[in-house]
Design a protein around this motif. Structure first.
Motif, PDB file in Angstrom:
ATOM      1  N   GLU A   1       0.832  -1.203   0.000  1.00  0.00           N
ATOM      2  CA  GLU A   1       0.000   0.000   0.000  1.00  0.00           C
ATOM      3  C   GLU A   1       0.873   1.261   0.000  1.00  0.00           C
ATOM      4  OE1 GLU A   1      -3.285   2.234   2.863  1.00  0.00           O
ATOM      5  OE2 GLU A   1      -2.952   0.072   3.112  1.00  0.00           O
ATOM      6  N   MET A   2       1.909   1.272   0.821  1.00  0.00           N
ATOM      7  CA  MET A   2       2.813   2.424   0.857  1.00  0.00           C
ATOM      8  C   MET A   2       3.636   2.512  -0.423  1.00  0.00           C
ATOM      9  SD  MET A   2       2.221   4.402   3.301  1.00  0.00           S
ATOM     10  CE  MET A   2       3.618   5.478   3.031  1.00  0.00           C
ATOM     11  N   GLY A   3       3.939   1.380  -1.027  1.00  0.00           N
ATOM     12  CA  GLY A   3       4.657   1.389  -2.298  1.00  0.00           C
ATOM     13  C   GLY A   3       3.859   2.111  -3.368  1.00  0.00           C
ATOM     14  N   GLU A   4       2.555   1.842  -3.397  1.00  0.00           N
ATOM     15  CA  GLU A   4       1.678   2.534  -4.347  1.00  0.00           C
ATOM     16  C   GLU A   4       1.659   4.033  -4.079  1.00  0.00           C
ATOM     17  OE1 GLU A   4      -2.241   0.861  -4.863  1.00  0.00           O
ATOM     18  OE2 GLU A   4      -1.475  -1.169  -4.537  1.00  0.00           O
ATOM     19  N   LYS A   5       1.565   4.404  -2.804  1.00  0.00           N
ATOM     20  CA  LYS A   5       1.500   5.825  -2.444  1.00  0.00           C
ATOM     21  C   LYS A   5       2.797   6.553  -2.776  1.00  0.00           C
ATOM     22  CE  LYS A   5      -1.977   5.322   1.167  1.00  0.00           C
ATOM     23  NZ  LYS A   5      -2.272   5.430   2.595  1.00  0.00           N
ATOM     24  N   VAL A   6       3.930   5.919  -2.485  1.00  0.00           N
ATOM     25  CA  VAL A   6       5.211   6.551  -2.768  1.00  0.00           C
ATOM     26  C   VAL A   6       5.434   6.657  -4.275  1.00  0.00           C
ATOM     27  CG1 VAL A   6       7.724   6.392  -2.466  1.00  0.00           C
ATOM     28  CG2 VAL A   6       6.212   5.902  -0.544  1.00  0.00           C
ATOM     29  N   MET A   7       5.023   5.646  -5.040  1.00  0.00           N
ATOM     30  CA  MET A   7       5.141   5.698  -6.499  1.00  0.00           C
ATOM     31  C   MET A   7       4.369   6.904  -7.041  1.00  0.00           C
ATOM     32  SD  MET A   7       6.166   4.416  -9.497  1.00  0.00           S
ATOM     33  CE  MET A   7       6.643   2.711  -9.307  1.00  0.00           C
ATOM     34  N   GLN A   8       3.174   7.089  -6.548  1.00  0.00           N
ATOM     35  CA  GLN A   8       2.368   8.216  -7.010  1.00  0.00           C
ATOM     36  C   GLN A   8       2.991   9.545  -6.566  1.00  0.00           C
ATOM     37  OE1 GLN A   8      -1.831   7.984  -6.262  1.00  0.00           O
ATOM     38  NE2 GLN A   8      -2.238   9.924  -7.276  1.00  0.00           N
ATOM     39  N   PHE A   9       3.476   9.605  -5.332  1.00  0.00           N
ATOM     40  CA  PHE A   9       4.064  10.836  -4.806  1.00  0.00           C
ATOM     41  C   PHE A   9       5.357  11.205  -5.539  1.00  0.00           C
ATOM     42  CE2 PHE A   9       6.927  13.048  -1.854  1.00  0.00           C
ATOM     43  CZ  PHE A   9       6.155  14.166  -1.563  1.00  0.00           C
ATOM     44  N   GLU A  10       6.258  10.224  -5.709  1.00  0.00           N
ATOM     45  CA  GLU A  10       7.565  10.513  -6.288  1.00  0.00           C
ATOM     46  C   GLU A  10       7.557  10.598  -7.816  1.00  0.00           C
ATOM     47  OE1 GLU A  10      10.574   8.706  -2.907  1.00  0.00           O
ATOM     48  OE2 GLU A  10      10.392   7.625  -4.809  1.00  0.00           O
ATOM     49  N   CYS A  11       6.734   9.760  -8.455  1.00  0.00           N
ATOM     50  CA  CYS A  11       6.771   9.678  -9.923  1.00  0.00           C
ATOM     51  C   CYS A  11       5.506  10.196 -10.597  1.00  0.00           C
ATOM     52  CB  CYS A  11       7.001   8.229 -10.361  1.00  0.00           C
ATOM     53  SG  CYS A  11       8.550   7.528  -9.787  1.00  0.00           S
ATOM     54  N   GLY A  12       4.454  10.430  -9.798  1.00  0.00           N
ATOM     55  CA  GLY A  12       3.185  10.842 -10.394  1.00  0.00           C
ATOM     56  C   GLY A  12       2.515   9.727 -11.167  1.00  0.00           C
ATOM     57  N   VAL A  13       2.824   8.472 -10.811  1.00  0.00           N
ATOM     58  CA  VAL A  13       2.318   7.298 -11.528  1.00  0.00           C
ATOM     59  C   VAL A  13       1.441   6.472 -10.594  1.00  0.00           C
ATOM     60  CG1 VAL A  13       2.988   5.149 -12.691  1.00  0.00           C
ATOM     61  CG2 VAL A  13       4.355   7.225 -13.029  1.00  0.00           C
ATOM     62  N   LYS A  14       0.218   6.160 -11.061  1.00  0.00           N
ATOM     63  CA  LYS A  14      -0.675   5.274 -10.311  1.00  0.00           C
ATOM     64  C   LYS A  14      -0.473   3.840 -10.796  1.00  0.00           C
ATOM     65  CE  LYS A  14      -4.210   8.779  -9.641  1.00  0.00           C
ATOM     66  NZ  LYS A  14      -5.592   9.157  -9.855  1.00  0.00           N
ATOM     67  N   MET A  15      -0.758   2.892  -9.928  1.00  0.00           N
ATOM     68  CA  MET A  15      -0.555   1.481 -10.276  1.00  0.00           C
ATOM     69  C   MET A  15      -1.318   1.089 -11.534  1.00  0.00           C
ATOM     70  SD  MET A  15       1.742   0.539  -8.262  1.00  0.00           S
ATOM     71  CE  MET A  15       1.812  -1.185  -8.633  1.00  0.00           C
ATOM     72  N   ASP A  16      -2.523   1.613 -11.727  1.00  0.00           N
ATOM     73  CA  ASP A  16      -3.294   1.287 -12.932  1.00  0.00           C
ATOM     74  C   ASP A  16      -2.526   1.620 -14.205  1.00  0.00           C
ATOM     75  OD1 ASP A  16      -5.438   0.208 -11.661  1.00  0.00           O
ATOM     76  OD2 ASP A  16      -6.798   1.886 -11.994  1.00  0.00           O
ATOM     77  N   GLU A  17      -1.692   2.642 -14.143  1.00  0.00           N
ATOM     78  CA  GLU A  17      -0.924   3.046 -15.310  1.00  0.00           C
ATOM     79  C   GLU A  17       0.182   2.048 -15.650  1.00  0.00           C
ATOM     80  OE1 GLU A  17       0.151   7.332 -15.278  1.00  0.00           O
ATOM     81  OE2 GLU A  17      -1.138   7.421 -13.492  1.00  0.00           O
ATOM     82  N   LEU A  18       0.495   1.144 -14.729  1.00  0.00           N
ATOM     83  CA  LEU A  18       1.549   0.157 -14.963  1.00  0.00           C
ATOM     84  C   LEU A  18       1.023  -1.134 -15.584  1.00  0.00           C
ATOM     85  CD1 LEU A  18       3.596   0.670 -11.685  1.00  0.00           C
ATOM     86  CD2 LEU A  18       3.971   1.702 -13.939  1.00  0.00           C
ATOM     87  N   LYS A  19      -0.307  -1.219 -15.778  1.00  0.00           N
ATOM     88  CA  LYS A  19      -0.901  -2.441 -16.337  1.00  0.00           C
ATOM     89  C   LYS A  19      -0.376  -2.773 -17.730  1.00  0.00           C
ATOM     90  CE  LYS A  19      -5.212  -2.499 -13.786  1.00  0.00           C
ATOM     91  NZ  LYS A  19      -6.654  -2.298 -13.826  1.00  0.00           N
ATOM     92  N   GLU A  20       0.038  -1.760 -18.481  1.00  0.00           N
ATOM     93  CA  GLU A  20       0.558  -2.029 -19.823  1.00  0.00           C
ATOM     94  C   GLU A  20       1.962  -2.632 -19.775  1.00  0.00           C
ATOM     95  OE1 GLU A  20       2.119   1.538 -22.185  1.00  0.00           O
ATOM     96  OE2 GLU A  20       0.758   2.484 -20.736  1.00  0.00           O
ATOM     97  N   TYR A  21       2.623  -2.546 -18.612  1.00  0.00           N
ATOM     98  CA  TYR A  21       3.981  -3.049 -18.473  1.00  0.00           C
ATOM     99  C   TYR A  21       4.093  -4.361 -17.715  1.00  0.00           C
ATOM    100  CZ  TYR A  21       4.935   1.840 -19.639  1.00  0.00           C
ATOM    101  OH  TYR A  21       4.957   3.069 -20.231  1.00  0.00           O
ATOM    102  N   ALA A  22       3.108  -4.677 -16.873  1.00  0.00           N
ATOM    103  CA  ALA A  22       3.224  -5.848 -16.007  1.00  0.00           C
ATOM    104  C   ALA A  22       1.844  -6.349 -15.592  1.00  0.00           C
ATOM    105  CB  ALA A  22       4.027  -5.487 -14.756  1.00  0.00           C
ATOM    106  N   THR A  23       1.793  -7.618 -15.189  1.00  0.00           N
ATOM    107  CA  THR A  23       0.602  -8.166 -14.554  1.00  0.00           C
ATOM    108  C   THR A  23       0.648  -7.741 -13.096  1.00  0.00           C
ATOM    109  OG1 THR A  23       0.642 -10.085 -16.021  1.00  0.00           O
ATOM    110  CG2 THR A  23      -0.642 -10.288 -13.982  1.00  0.00           C
ATOM    111  N   ILE A  24      -0.382  -7.038 -12.656  1.00  0.00           N
ATOM    112  CA  ILE A  24      -0.385  -6.500 -11.299  1.00  0.00           C
ATOM    113  C   ILE A  24      -1.225  -7.393 -10.389  1.00  0.00           C
ATOM    114  CG2 ILE A  24      -1.030  -4.529  -9.861  1.00  0.00           C
ATOM    115  CD1 ILE A  24      -0.493  -2.759 -12.310  1.00  0.00           C
ATOM    116  N   HIS A  25      -0.651  -7.739  -9.241  1.00  0.00           N
ATOM    117  CA  HIS A  25      -1.328  -8.568  -8.244  1.00  0.00           C
ATOM    118  C   HIS A  25      -1.574  -7.761  -6.982  1.00  0.00           C
ATOM    119  CE1 HIS A  25      -0.477 -12.272 -10.503  1.00  0.00           C
ATOM    120  NE2 HIS A  25       0.729 -11.775 -10.698  1.00  0.00           N
ATOM    121  N   SER A  26      -2.708  -7.979  -6.357  1.00  0.00           N
ATOM    122  CA  SER A  26      -2.985  -7.367  -5.063  1.00  0.00           C
ATOM    123  C   SER A  26      -2.089  -8.006  -4.010  1.00  0.00           C
ATOM    124  CB  SER A  26      -4.453  -7.575  -4.676  1.00  0.00           C
ATOM    125  OG  SER A  26      -4.648  -7.261  -3.312  1.00  0.00           O
TER     126      SER A  26
END
Length: 181
Positions: free
Chosen positions: A32-57
């Motif tokens: 959960e914090m990984g998602e938050k830090v990714m958005q804070f530092e890179c401006g990228v939400k996990m949904d935006e990474l779906k084109e690059y990887a299979t995302i697991h909860s």
């Protein structure tokens, strides 16, 4: 691949994109914090990474990557928080990320941890030692400067290139020492 709440999401984002460009099938788990830090530092939400990887909860312990029968070449956690590192080092497998890491270790596959913390205290060092003794590669996020970087993406590429090297994945992210441009 795992992403945790430590600073250094640029390394994760750069690695995900590089693996995609190299056509490497990638599975991604973020805390959960990984998602938050990714958005804070890179401006990228996990949904935006779906084109690059299979995302697991991270809560889905039924995901394929939670089983040793699911073949992988290895796992990288970048950046890796000391909380996640400590949980894995001490056998806590209560999330998909820590369970997948445990599987990679028990199956003797390549396992790379990229901690992003400074300074390390004795508990951090002991947990890293436990992981190293169990077969993990500890690769602190410490980019080199001999290639004379002038932009931040060059620092990120340096670390990602070292990660790819440890996974035996060919790439052209940087000029190697002794090579001429």
């Amino acid at each position: 691949m795992g992403i945790t709440g430590a600073s250094g999401s640029l390394y994760a984002y750069t690695l995900i994109r590089a693996l995609h460009q190299l056509e490497i099938d990638t599975h991604l788990i973020a805390t959960e914090m990984g998602e938050k830090v990714m958005q804070f530092e890179c401006g990228v939400k996990m949904d935006e990474l779906k084109e690059y990887a299979t995302i697991h909860s991270n809560r889905n312990l039924f995901a394929a990557v939670a089983s040793g029968s699911f073949k992988t070449d290895g796992m990288v956690i970048v950046p890796c928080s000391m909380n996640t590192l400590g949980a894995i080092a001490n056998g806590v497998g209560d999330t998909l990320l820590s369970r997948a890491a445990s599987v990679v270790l028990k199956e003797d596959r390549k396992f790379i941890i990229v901690p992003r913390e400074a300074p390390f205290n004795l508990i951090h060092l002991r947990n890293m030692t436990l992981l190293a003794e169990s077969g993990a590669c500890i690769m602190p996020a410490s980019p080199g400067f001999y290639h004379k970087p002038t932009e931040i993406w060059e620092l990120a590429n340096f670390m990602v290139a070292r990660i790819l090297d440890m996974l035996d994945i060919d790439h052209e992210l940087l000029e190697r020492w002794g090579e001429k441009a």
